[in-house]
Design a protein around this motif. Structure first.
Motif, PDB file in Angstrom:
ATOM      1  N   VAL A 170      43.202  38.189  37.116  1.00 12.09           N
ATOM      2  CA  VAL A 170      44.584  37.714  37.001  1.00 12.09           C
ATOM      3  C   VAL A 170      45.359  38.549  35.995  1.00 12.09           C
ATOM      4  CG1 VAL A 170      43.939  35.350  37.623  1.00 12.09           C
ATOM      5  CG2 VAL A 170      43.988  36.024  35.211  1.00 12.09           C
ATOM      6  N   ASP A 171      46.687  38.535  36.149  1.00  9.85           N
ATOM      7  CA  ASP A 171      47.569  39.262  35.246  1.00  9.85           C
ATOM      8  C   ASP A 171      48.777  38.387  34.930  1.00  9.85           C
ATOM      9  OD1 ASP A 171      48.527  41.288  33.673  1.00  9.85           O
ATOM     10  OD2 ASP A 171      49.259  42.527  35.312  1.00  9.85           O
ATOM     11  N   THR A 172      49.231  38.436  33.685  1.00 11.44           N
ATOM     12  CA  THR A 172      50.392  37.652  33.271  1.00 11.44           C
ATOM     13  C   THR A 172      51.634  38.533  33.229  1.00 11.44           C
ATOM     14  OG1 THR A 172      49.998  38.078  30.925  1.00 11.44           O
ATOM     15  CG2 THR A 172      48.937  36.131  31.879  1.00 11.44           C
ATOM     16  N   VAL A 209      49.732  39.358  28.182  1.00 13.76           N
ATOM     17  CA  VAL A 209      48.856  38.672  27.234  1.00 13.76           C
ATOM     18  C   VAL A 209      47.837  37.834  28.013  1.00 13.76           C
ATOM     19  CG1 VAL A 209      50.660  38.601  25.477  1.00 13.76           C
ATOM     20  CG2 VAL A 209      50.407  36.672  27.056  1.00 13.76           C
ATOM     21  N   ARG A 210      46.919  37.203  27.280  1.00 12.35           N
ATOM     22  CA  ARG A 210      45.873  36.403  27.922  1.00 12.35           C
ATOM     23  C   ARG A 210      46.494  35.221  28.677  1.00 12.35           C
ATOM     24  NH1 ARG A 210      43.220  33.660  22.480  1.00 12.35           N
ATOM     25  NH2 ARG A 210      45.152  32.798  21.644  1.00 12.35           N
ATOM     26  N   PRO A 211      45.915  34.836  29.798  1.00  6.07           N
ATOM     27  CA  PRO A 211      46.487  33.758  30.605  1.00  6.07           C
ATOM     28  C   PRO A 211      46.064  32.366  30.124  1.00  6.07           C
ATOM     29  CG  PRO A 211      44.541  34.603  31.684  1.00  6.07           C
ATOM     30  CD  PRO A 211      44.745  35.440  30.431  1.00  6.07           C
ATOM     31  N   ILE A 212      46.846  31.386  30.518  1.00 16.24           N
ATOM     32  CA  ILE A 212      46.444  29.985  30.433  1.00 16.24           C
ATOM     33  C   ILE A 212      46.570  29.421  31.845  1.00 16.24           C
ATOM     34  CG2 ILE A 212      46.894  27.708  29.476  1.00 16.24           C
ATOM     35  CD1 ILE A 212      48.063  28.978  27.027  1.00 16.24           C
ATOM     36  N   ILE A 213      45.443  29.047  32.436  1.00 18.49           N
ATOM     37  CA  ILE A 213      45.399  28.566  33.821  1.00 18.49           C
ATOM     38  C   ILE A 213      44.836  27.153  33.835  1.00 18.49           C
ATOM     39  CG2 ILE A 213      44.503  28.973  36.139  1.00 18.49           C
ATOM     40  CD1 ILE A 213      44.215  31.913  35.398  1.00 18.49           C
ATOM     41  N   ARG A 214      45.629  26.236  34.354  1.00 13.70           N
ATOM     42  CA  ARG A 214      45.185  24.837  34.419  1.00 13.70           C
ATOM     43  C   ARG A 214      44.091  24.641  35.470  1.00 13.70           C
ATOM     44  NH1 ARG A 214      48.345  21.206  31.652  1.00 13.70           N
ATOM     45  NH2 ARG A 214      50.402  21.935  30.961  1.00 13.70           N
ATOM     46  N   GLU A 215      44.323  25.152  36.678  1.00 14.06           N
ATOM     47  CA  GLU A 215      43.368  24.914  37.760  1.00 14.06           C
ATOM     48  C   GLU A 215      43.349  26.084  38.739  1.00 14.06           C
ATOM     49  OE1 GLU A 215      41.022  22.489  38.643  1.00 14.06           O
ATOM     50  OE2 GLU A 215      41.365  21.986  36.533  1.00 14.06           O
ATOM     51  N   VAL A 216      42.168  26.353  39.275  1.00 12.54           N
ATOM     52  CA  VAL A 216      41.981  27.237  40.417  1.00 12.54           C
ATOM     53  C   VAL A 216      41.220  26.434  41.467  1.00 12.54           C
ATOM     54  CG1 VAL A 216      40.913  29.341  41.300  1.00 12.54           C
ATOM     55  CG2 VAL A 216      41.935  29.324  39.008  1.00 12.54           C
ATOM     56  N   GLY A 217      41.776  26.338  42.663  1.00 10.84           N
ATOM     57  CA  GLY A 217      41.129  25.603  43.748  1.00 10.84           C
ATOM     58  C   GLY A 217      40.776  26.536  44.888  1.00 10.84           C
ATOM     59  N   LEU A 218      39.690  26.218  45.590  1.00  9.57           N
ATOM     60  CA  LEU A 218      39.247  27.009  46.739  1.00  9.57           C
ATOM     61  C   LEU A 218      39.036  26.100  47.932  1.00  9.57           C
ATOM     62  CD1 LEU A 218      36.657  29.292  44.914  1.00  9.57           C
ATOM     63  CD2 LEU A 218      38.910  29.982  45.758  1.00  9.57           C
ATOM     64  N   PHE A 219      39.611  26.490  49.057  1.00  5.83           N
ATOM     65  CA  PHE A 219      39.494  25.730  50.299  1.00  5.83           C
ATOM     66  C   PHE A 219      38.628  26.544  51.245  1.00  5.83           C
ATOM     67  CE2 PHE A 219      40.958  24.275  54.488  1.00  5.83           C
ATOM     68  CZ  PHE A 219      41.001  22.897  54.308  1.00  5.83           C
ATOM     69  N   VAL A 256      43.449  43.549  24.196  1.00  3.71           N
ATOM     70  CA  VAL A 256      44.660  44.350  24.035  1.00  3.71           C
ATOM     71  C   VAL A 256      45.657  44.006  25.138  1.00  3.71           C
ATOM     72  CG1 VAL A 256      43.463  46.236  22.885  1.00  3.71           C
ATOM     73  CG2 VAL A 256      43.640  46.233  25.373  1.00  3.71           C
ATOM     74  N   SER A 257      46.932  44.167  24.832  1.00  2.00           N
ATOM     75  CA  SER A 257      47.989  43.836  25.789  1.00  2.00           C
ATOM     76  C   SER A 257      47.798  44.606  27.089  1.00  2.00           C
ATOM     77  CB  SER A 257      49.361  44.168  25.189  1.00  2.00           C
ATOM     78  OG  SER A 257      50.382  43.837  26.091  1.00  2.00           O
ATOM     79  N   GLY A 258      47.927  43.900  28.192  1.00  5.39           N
ATOM     80  CA  GLY A 258      47.782  44.522  29.504  1.00  5.39           C
ATOM     81  C   GLY A 258      46.409  44.355  30.116  1.00  5.39           C
ATOM     82  N   TYR A 259      45.440  43.819  29.354  1.00  6.12           N
ATOM     83  CA  TYR A 259      44.098  43.601  29.892  1.00  6.12           C
ATOM     84  C   TYR A 259      44.141  42.500  30.952  1.00  6.12           C
ATOM     85  CZ  TYR A 259      39.107  42.584  30.133  1.00  6.12           C
ATOM     86  OH  TYR A 259      37.820  42.383  30.568  1.00  6.12           O
ATOM     87  N   LYS A 260      43.470  42.711  32.071  1.00  8.18           N
ATOM     88  CA  LYS A 260      43.443  41.737  33.154  1.00  8.18           C
ATOM     89  C   LYS A 260      42.135  40.958  33.093  1.00  8.18           C
ATOM     90  CE  LYS A 260      46.406  44.543  36.161  1.00  8.18           C
ATOM     91  NZ  LYS A 260      46.556  45.210  37.471  1.00  8.18           N
ATOM     92  N   HIS A 261      42.270  39.674  32.827  1.00  6.28           N
ATOM     93  CA  HIS A 261      41.087  38.828  32.682  1.00  6.28           C
ATOM     94  C   HIS A 261      40.523  38.437  34.047  1.00  6.28           C
ATOM     95  CE1 HIS A 261      41.223  38.270  28.299  1.00  6.28           C
ATOM     96  NE2 HIS A 261      42.527  38.439  28.450  1.00  6.28           N
ATOM     97  N   TRP A 262      39.219  38.112  34.060  1.00  9.64           N
ATOM     98  CA  TRP A 262      38.534  37.879  35.326  1.00  9.64           C
ATOM     99  C   TRP A 262      37.444  36.827  35.156  1.00  9.64           C
ATOM    100  CZ3 TRP A 262      33.467  38.876  34.440  1.00  9.64           C
ATOM    101  CH2 TRP A 262      33.170  39.772  33.409  1.00  9.64           C
ATOM    102  N   VAL A 263      37.016  36.296  36.308  1.00  9.77           N
ATOM    103  CA  VAL A 263      35.903  35.350  36.356  1.00  9.77           C
ATOM    104  C   VAL A 263      35.144  35.594  37.655  1.00  9.77           C
ATOM    105  CG1 VAL A 263      37.375  33.567  37.387  1.00  9.77           C
ATOM    106  CG2 VAL A 263      35.234  32.909  36.292  1.00  9.77           C
TER     107      VAL A 263
END
Length: 256
Positions: free
Chosen positions: A191-193, A197-207, A112-119
């Motif tokens: 994350v939130d857009t 709506v649902r996100p499209i994320i190319r990359e997440v990097g961690l240093f 549903v609109s407004g849902y914050k997706h996670w990993v």
């Protein structure tokens, strides 16, 4: 005459040994156990770095770097399937945001609109994380504009807020970096857009780096940063029973 030449040669070698031992970038203040790795200079020449720590663990001398995230580290994610009447599964799971390839992307299934997706990631051991990088798709409506990072030392999770930001810029596919400072084995990224709506994320990097229990780099504060060490480089024992910093620096000195 031959004895004199031999004496001079012995004196010269001793001078080289003392000089390079005293100028070593990794010489500890007291006798420590050491481990060495081969690396490469910008000139493509081979170099050697030795890490000196109480237990000989080379990782105690490594500073933070961009981490290689294994797909097995991604243990949970939101909406990788959707079952209204029968089930749909996304071909673009969260692992595609951690594969180092900006042409792939994470796109969870409908909520549903407004849902914050996670990993959720499991680093396998405790890690210090210094920087998070997000690369949006760049299309606008499905770009991330804000995120939160939580960490937990154990599972079942005991989440603590590590960082939040509403400064992610939509409409660009350039990597955007954010300074973090937390320690934990588990990390949850939410994350939130801008459109909800649902996100499209190319990359997440961690240093970051593995947390070995002490101050980062404290066992070897002056590593030779000009010597680039491969992630796959094996550890070497100093030959001949010599102190590792003397062996490595004699090698470097004679090679020059």
């Amino acid at each position: 005459m031959g004895s004199f030449v031999a004496l001079v040669a012995t004196f010269f070698l001793a001078s080289v040994t003392v000089y390079y031992a005293n100028s070593s970038p990794c010489k500890p203040p007291v006798e420590h156990v050491c481990s060495c790795k081969h690396g490469q200079l910008s000139t493509n020449e081979t170099c050697t770095v030795c890490a000196c720590s109480q237990d000989g663990n080379f990782r105690r001398c490594e500073t933070s770097r961009w981490m290689d995230i294994s797909s097995s580290w991604i243990v949970e994610e939101s909406s990788w399937y959707y079952c209204p009447w029968y089930c749909y599964f996304t071909p673009n799971k969260a692992l595609k945001a951690f594969d180092g390839n900006p042409s792939t992307y994470w796109e969870p299934m409908y909520r549903v609109s407004g849902y914050k997706h996670w990993v959720i990631l499991d680093f396998q051991t405790s890690h210090k994380i210094r920087i998070l990088s997000i690369t949006n798709h760049g299309g606008g409506s499905q770009d991330v504009v804000s995120f939160t990072v939580e960490s937990s030392p154990v599972s079942p999770y005991l989440w603590e807020m590590a960082h939040s930001s509403g400064a992610v810029v939509p409409g660009t596919s350039d990597p955007q970096e954010f300074k973090l400072d937390f320690v934990g084995r588990y990390m949850r990224l939410t994350v939130d857009t801008q459109s909800g709506v649902r996100p499209i994320i190319r990359e997440v990097g961690l240093f970051g780096t593995e947390d070995t229990g002490g101050a980062e780099g404290s066992t070897c504060p002056a590593l030779n940063t000009g010597c680039v060490i491969s992630d796959t480089a094996g550890e070497l024992s100093p030959p001949g029973g010599q102190s590792c910093y003397v062996t490595a620096d004699i090698h470097e000195g004679l090679r020059r």
